[in-house]
Scaffold this active site. Sequence first.
Site, PDB file in Angstrom:
ATOM      1  N   ASN A 173       4.218  -6.910   5.462  1.00  0.00           N
ATOM      2  CA  ASN A 173       3.524  -8.190   5.327  1.00  0.00           C
ATOM      3  C   ASN A 173       3.332  -8.602   3.874  1.00  0.00           C
ATOM      4  O   ASN A 173       3.112  -9.776   3.586  1.00  0.00           O
ATOM      5  CB  ASN A 173       2.144  -8.119   6.001  1.00  0.00           C
ATOM      6  CG  ASN A 173       2.140  -8.775   7.371  1.00  0.00           C
ATOM      7  OD1 ASN A 173       3.079  -9.470   7.746  1.00  0.00           O
ATOM      8  ND2 ASN A 173       1.075  -8.558   8.123  1.00  0.00           N
ATOM      9  N   HIS A 194      -4.846 -11.907   9.781  1.00  0.00           N
ATOM     10  CA  HIS A 194      -5.216 -10.586   9.271  1.00  0.00           C
ATOM     11  C   HIS A 194      -6.141  -9.896  10.264  1.00  0.00           C
ATOM     12  O   HIS A 194      -7.024 -10.530  10.849  1.00  0.00           O
ATOM     13  CB  HIS A 194      -5.941 -10.730   7.929  1.00  0.00           C
ATOM     14  CG  HIS A 194      -6.142  -9.435   7.190  1.00  0.00           C
ATOM     15  ND1 HIS A 194      -5.243  -8.966   6.262  1.00  0.00           N
ATOM     16  CD2 HIS A 194      -7.134  -8.513   7.237  1.00  0.00           C
ATOM     17  CE1 HIS A 194      -5.678  -7.813   5.769  1.00  0.00           C
ATOM     18  NE2 HIS A 194      -6.833  -7.522   6.353  1.00  0.00           N
ATOM     19  N   ALA A 252      -0.930 -15.813  -2.404  1.00  0.00           N
ATOM     20  CA  ALA A 252      -2.031 -16.252  -3.268  1.00  0.00           C
ATOM     21  C   ALA A 252      -2.126 -15.437  -4.554  1.00  0.00           C
ATOM     22  O   ALA A 252      -1.885 -15.945  -5.648  1.00  0.00           O
ATOM     23  CB  ALA A 252      -3.353 -16.204  -2.502  1.00  0.00           C
ATOM     24  N   VAL A 275       7.919   6.979  12.658  1.00  0.00           N
ATOM     25  CA  VAL A 275       7.193   8.237  12.825  1.00  0.00           C
ATOM     26  C   VAL A 275       6.616   8.220  14.234  1.00  0.00           C
ATOM     27  O   VAL A 275       5.816   7.355  14.582  1.00  0.00           O
ATOM     28  CB  VAL A 275       6.082   8.392  11.772  1.00  0.00           C
ATOM     29  CG1 VAL A 275       5.268   9.660  12.054  1.00  0.00           C
ATOM     30  CG2 VAL A 275       6.678   8.450  10.372  1.00  0.00           C
ATOM     31  N   GLU A 334      10.018   4.104   6.913  1.00  0.00           N
ATOM     32  CA  GLU A 334       9.780   2.695   7.267  1.00  0.00           C
ATOM     33  C   GLU A 334      10.529   2.360   8.559  1.00  0.00           C
ATOM     34  O   GLU A 334      11.735   2.567   8.646  1.00  0.00           O
ATOM     35  CB  GLU A 334      10.249   1.785   6.130  1.00  0.00           C
ATOM     36  CG  GLU A 334      10.305   0.308   6.446  1.00  0.00           C
ATOM     37  CD  GLU A 334       8.968  -0.253   6.882  1.00  0.00           C
ATOM     38  OE1 GLU A 334       8.905  -0.782   8.022  1.00  0.00           O
ATOM     39  OE2 GLU A 334       7.992  -0.159   6.104  1.00  0.00           O
ATOM     40  N   GLY A 363      -6.849 -13.308  -1.368  1.00  0.00           N
ATOM     41  CA  GLY A 363      -6.645 -12.553  -2.602  1.00  0.00           C
ATOM     42  C   GLY A 363      -7.178 -11.141  -2.531  1.00  0.00           C
ATOM     43  O   GLY A 363      -6.872 -10.312  -3.396  1.00  0.00           O
ATOM     44  N   ARG A 365      -4.563 -24.936  -2.252  1.00  0.00           N
ATOM     45  CA  ARG A 365      -5.913 -25.509  -2.284  1.00  0.00           C
ATOM     46  C   ARG A 365      -6.635 -25.094  -3.561  1.00  0.00           C
ATOM     47  O   ARG A 365      -7.368 -25.884  -4.160  1.00  0.00           O
ATOM     48  CB  ARG A 365      -6.697 -25.070  -1.047  1.00  0.00           C
ATOM     49  CG  ARG A 365      -6.276 -25.800   0.218  1.00  0.00           C
ATOM     50  CD  ARG A 365      -7.003 -25.260   1.446  1.00  0.00           C
ATOM     51  NE  ARG A 365      -6.446 -23.983   1.883  1.00  0.00           N
ATOM     52  CZ  ARG A 365      -7.156 -22.968   2.365  1.00  0.00           C
ATOM     53  NH1 ARG A 365      -8.471 -23.066   2.471  1.00  0.00           N
ATOM     54  NH2 ARG A 365      -6.561 -21.866   2.756  1.00  0.00           N
ATOM     55  N   ALA A 412      -6.584  -9.075   0.093  1.00  0.00           N
ATOM     56  CA  ALA A 412      -5.645  -8.190   0.786  1.00  0.00           C
ATOM     57  C   ALA A 412      -4.753  -7.460  -0.211  1.00  0.00           C
ATOM     58  O   ALA A 412      -4.544  -6.246  -0.105  1.00  0.00           O
ATOM     59  CB  ALA A 412      -4.803  -8.981   1.771  1.00  0.00           C
ATOM     60  N   ALA A 455       0.828  -1.208   0.000  1.00  0.00           N
ATOM     61  CA  ALA A 455       0.000   0.000   0.000  1.00  0.00           C
ATOM     62  C   ALA A 455       0.864   1.260   0.000  1.00  0.00           C
ATOM     63  O   ALA A 455       0.607   2.203  -0.761  1.00  0.00           O
ATOM     64  CB  ALA A 455      -0.929  -0.001   1.212  1.00  0.00           C
ATOM     65  N   HIS A 512      -6.053 -17.817   9.792  1.00  0.00           N
ATOM     66  CA  HIS A 512      -5.889 -18.519   8.511  1.00  0.00           C
ATOM     67  C   HIS A 512      -5.835 -20.012   8.788  1.00  0.00           C
ATOM     68  O   HIS A 512      -5.149 -20.448   9.714  1.00  0.00           O
ATOM     69  CB  HIS A 512      -4.606 -18.059   7.817  1.00  0.00           C
ATOM     70  CG  HIS A 512      -4.502 -18.482   6.384  1.00  0.00           C
ATOM     71  ND1 HIS A 512      -4.265 -19.781   6.013  1.00  0.00           N
ATOM     72  CD2 HIS A 512      -4.624 -17.769   5.231  1.00  0.00           C
ATOM     73  CE1 HIS A 512      -4.233 -19.860   4.686  1.00  0.00           C
ATOM     74  NE2 HIS A 512      -4.439 -18.646   4.196  1.00  0.00           N
TER      75      HIS A 512
END
Length: 927
Positions: A518, A859, A524, A632, A510, A901, A734, A903, A491, A718
Site C-alpha cells: 500500500n 485504512h 501525502a 508465508v 512478499e 501523513g 487540500r 501512516a 514497514a 477517506h
Amino acid sequence: MTNPSSPLFNPITLPNGVVLKNRLVMAPMTTCCGFYDGSVTDNLINYYRERSGSIGTVIVECGYVDALGPAFPGAIGIHNDDCIEGLSLLAAAIKERGSKAVIQIYHGGRMVEPQLIGGQTPIGPSAIAIPRPNATVPVAMTAGEVEDMIGKFGEATRRAIAAGFDGIEIHGANTYLIQQFFSPHANQRQDKWGGSRENRTRFPLAVLEISRQMAQKHATNEFIIGYRFSPEELEVPGITFEDSLFLLDKLAQVGLDYVHFSMAATLRPSIIDTSSKTPLIDKYMQLRSTTLAKIPVIGVGNVVNRTDAETAMAHGYDLVAAGRACVAYPDWAERIQNQNDLQLSINSDQRAKLSIPEPLWRFPLIYSMVREINTKKFHAGSYQQTVNDDFDNTFVINVELGQDFIKDLSLVNAEQLDHVSVRNFNEIKERILAANSPYVDAISGATSQCDAFKKAVTKAISTSYKVATIVEGGDADDKSCDVVVVGSGGAGLAAAIEAHDKGASVIIVEKMPITGGNTNKASAGMNAAETRFQQQAGIIDHKEWFYNETLKGGKNKNNPQLLHYFVEHAPTAIDWLDEKGIQLNNLTTTGGMSVDRTHRPCSGAAVGGFLISGLLKNINDRGIEVMLDTSVTDIEMKDGRVNAVMVCDEEGTEQRISTKAVIVATGGFGANAQMVTHYRPDLADFVTTNHKGATGSGIALLQKIGAGTVDMNEIQIHPTVEQNTAYLISESIRGGGAILISQQGKRFVNELDTRDKVSNSIIALPEHYAYILFDEQICTQNKAAETYIGKGLAVQAATLAELADKLAIDPESLINTVERYNQYVKQQHDEDFGRTTGMRNPLNQPSFYAIQIAPGIHHTMGGITINTNTEVLDTNAQVIEGAYAAGEVAGGVHGGNRIGGNAIADIIIFGIQAGDQAAAYAKSINY
C-alpha cells in the site's frame, strides 16, 4: 606533466603571469556536504585532496558571501572570518598535491529557498520571482543594500586570500545574483543599477573592481580572478549571447585572468535560436573583441575522454574543465593522458574508496552514474522465464546473469507482440541493466507490463541463487537467516534495512509479484514534529502539539505508550531516511494538523513511490534477498519462541526457512471485503483504495500462534476517493489550498478537519458526493495533481463559469463560493467553517479543475497487539518471543481515526524499531 602529442598537457600563462601546468581544470560541482553554518567538513577536504595533483587547476564549489546567500543545502560559506580556518585546510589540501586552488564566490539571490535561510524571504535586484513553479517573490534590494552586497563580495575575496587560495572565480552564471543583476528579466530597476543594458553591467563590474582592489591590497600579482557566465537565458526578456559578449568585453577591459562558460556541453549551440546548430564557442571566437581575445576561455560540459577535451580545444577553448568525470575518476587527468577509454559509471560499492561525500553521491547527476553491484553472487548463466501481465499478455524473457551483475535481457517472443510492448520492454531493460537490479521505477502508463518484466528478472535471480547453493554443495531447499521479514511495503523494507545494518542476516518474503504494498499508493507525506527541515523553514512545532492533535484525531482511543514512542521518534525517522538518500524536506499539512509537519519530496512528488524507490535502492545495496510471489503459510514455534517459517511460492512449492525472529509487516485488511464487513457491516458498499494484497493475511498468520488484536472495528474511510477507479485524491491537494464543494456549488465543511468528519459531511449531502476544486497554482505545486489530470479524473476549464457549466452547477453560486473563500484566504480567517490551515493562496489561477469524489475504505486502524518494542503480544498481553509486527498490521497507534501523513510515519518509525529489536533478539539466541 608534458605530452607533446596533445595540447591538453601544455602549460598556459594567464594574463597576470601565473603559469598553469596544463590545460585541465576540475569544474566546480556542488557537493552539499558543508556544515549547517557553512564551514567545511573533513569529507569535503578529502574529496578535493583526492582529485588534486595531476590536474592543473581545481575550482572549488561556490562559497556564499552573505548569510542570506546559500542556494542549496550543505553549501559552504565564505561570509565571515570564522570560515577562513576551514577554507585554509581545503586550499592547502589542493595545493600540497601540486594543483592551483581557486574558489567560486556567489550569492543565490532570488534562487535561494526560504527554508535555507530560516524562513526569511530571499533578496533580488527586483521583486520578481524566477519563472518556476512554487518560486518565492524576492524582496527588492535597496540602493544601499546593493552597495553593501558589493562590499561583501570584496570581503569574500579577502577571506579567500587569507585562506591561501590561488584565486577566485566570480560566479556570474546559473541565474544567481550577479547574473540576476545583468538579466532584463530579473532586474527591472529604474536606478543606476538597472534599466539599460549598460546600467545592468554595473553590478558585475563593481564586484570585479572590488575583488581586484582586495587582491592588490592583500595578495600578490599572481592572484587569479576569473569570471563564470551563462551565455544565454530562456527567460523573456532574457540575456542573449550578444549581451554576454557586451558584458565580457567590459569585464576584460577592467582585467580578468580567464572567463568560464557555464554550459552542459562544450559545443552547445544556442538555446534561444534553436534553428542554429553552430556551437556558441564558434560564435564566441568569431565575435569577441580584441580585448576579450587576450583572455583565456574555459569550456565545460560532457567532457569525459581525451578526445572530448581535445575537440573542445580545437574549437577555441584554452582550458577544458571536467565535472562528473572528476567525480568518477579522482585521477582523471592522469587517465586521459594515458588515453584510457572512460565510462561515466561508478560501482555502487566504490563511494568510500573514491572519497565521494554522501550528499554528492545522492545528487541526481551523480546517482544516475551509479551502477549497482550485487553483493550476493549469482550462478552465471541464462534463465528463461515466462510471465504474464494483468491483461493476459504472455512474455517469454531470457535473463542472462553474470556472477555479480545482470548481463542482458531478451524478449524471446517479441515478434508475437505489438510494438508498444516491445518498446516498453526495451525501456525497462535499460533501467534494469543500468541499475543492475529489477527494483526500478515502472514506465508511466505501463505498470502491469513493467511488473511482469521485472518479475521475470526476480524469478531468474531466485533460480540462480538456488543453483549457486547446489553448486557450492548446499541444499537449495534448506534456507536459514536471523530475521525473516514478511511483507515488502515501507514497514517491511525499513525493518529489513535496519536489521541488516544491525548485523542480522535477512530474507524478505512478499506474496505479491511486486514490492511496495500500500505504500506505493501513499501520496501525502510523513508527519513529524521538531525536525531540522521544519527548523530550516522557520516552522515552530512541538512534539506535544503533535501528540495532542493525533490523540484528538484518534478520538482518544490511541494507545498512549505507542503514541508517545511514535511522536518522540518521528524526527529521528526523518533523519534515518535522509541518511539513506531519501530526503523529505518539502512541508505541507493534512487534516487535523495545526502546522506544516507533513514531510514530502522536494519535487512535490507522491511520497509512496519516492519512498519505495529509495528503500529498494538500499535493499539492493545490501544484497538482501527478496522472495516475490511467495506466501508465508505458517510460523513454526519451538519452546515458546519462533523457530522457522513455512513458505509457498506461486507454483505451489513449499519451503522451510529456519529463523530466530519474524517481522510481520503485511499491512491491513482494507481490500478484504469479507473481513471489513465482519467488523463493520455498514461499509459493505464502499469502494477501497487499498491494493489487492491488503487482505489481513499477516493478522491471521499471527493469530495462529496466539497473537491478540485491538481496535479491529476501527476502519477509516477517506473522504476524497474517485469512485469509478477507487483512486485516492491526496490530502496534500487540500493541504495545498483546494476546497470541497457540493452539487449546489457551495462549501459545506472545513476541508482539513479530520478524515472521519469530512467523510461524514460528504455522506450527509443529498447527492452523497462532492467535488474537490483546485487551480493551476496548486497543480504546479503538487505532482499528484498532474497524475489525476493525466488519468482523466479531473474536469478542466479556463474559467469558473465554464467549470460550473461542465459540472451542472449554478455558475453564480460557484463563483460566489470561490470569491468568498479567496477573501478568507486574504484575511486568513474562515468565517464559515473555521479552517485555519492550508489557506495558502487564493484560487484564482486558471486553469481550474474539479474531481468528483466520495468516501472510500482507506485504512484499518486495528490489528495485532504490540508493545513499544514492536513485540507481538498474545491474548493475555504477554510477549510471543521472536515475533514482531510493524505498520498497518499492528493496532493501537491511531485509535479511532488516522491522521493523514501518520501512516508513513507509522511504517517507518515502527519498521526501524522492529528491525532493531529483531536483530538484537536474534543475536541473543544461541541454538
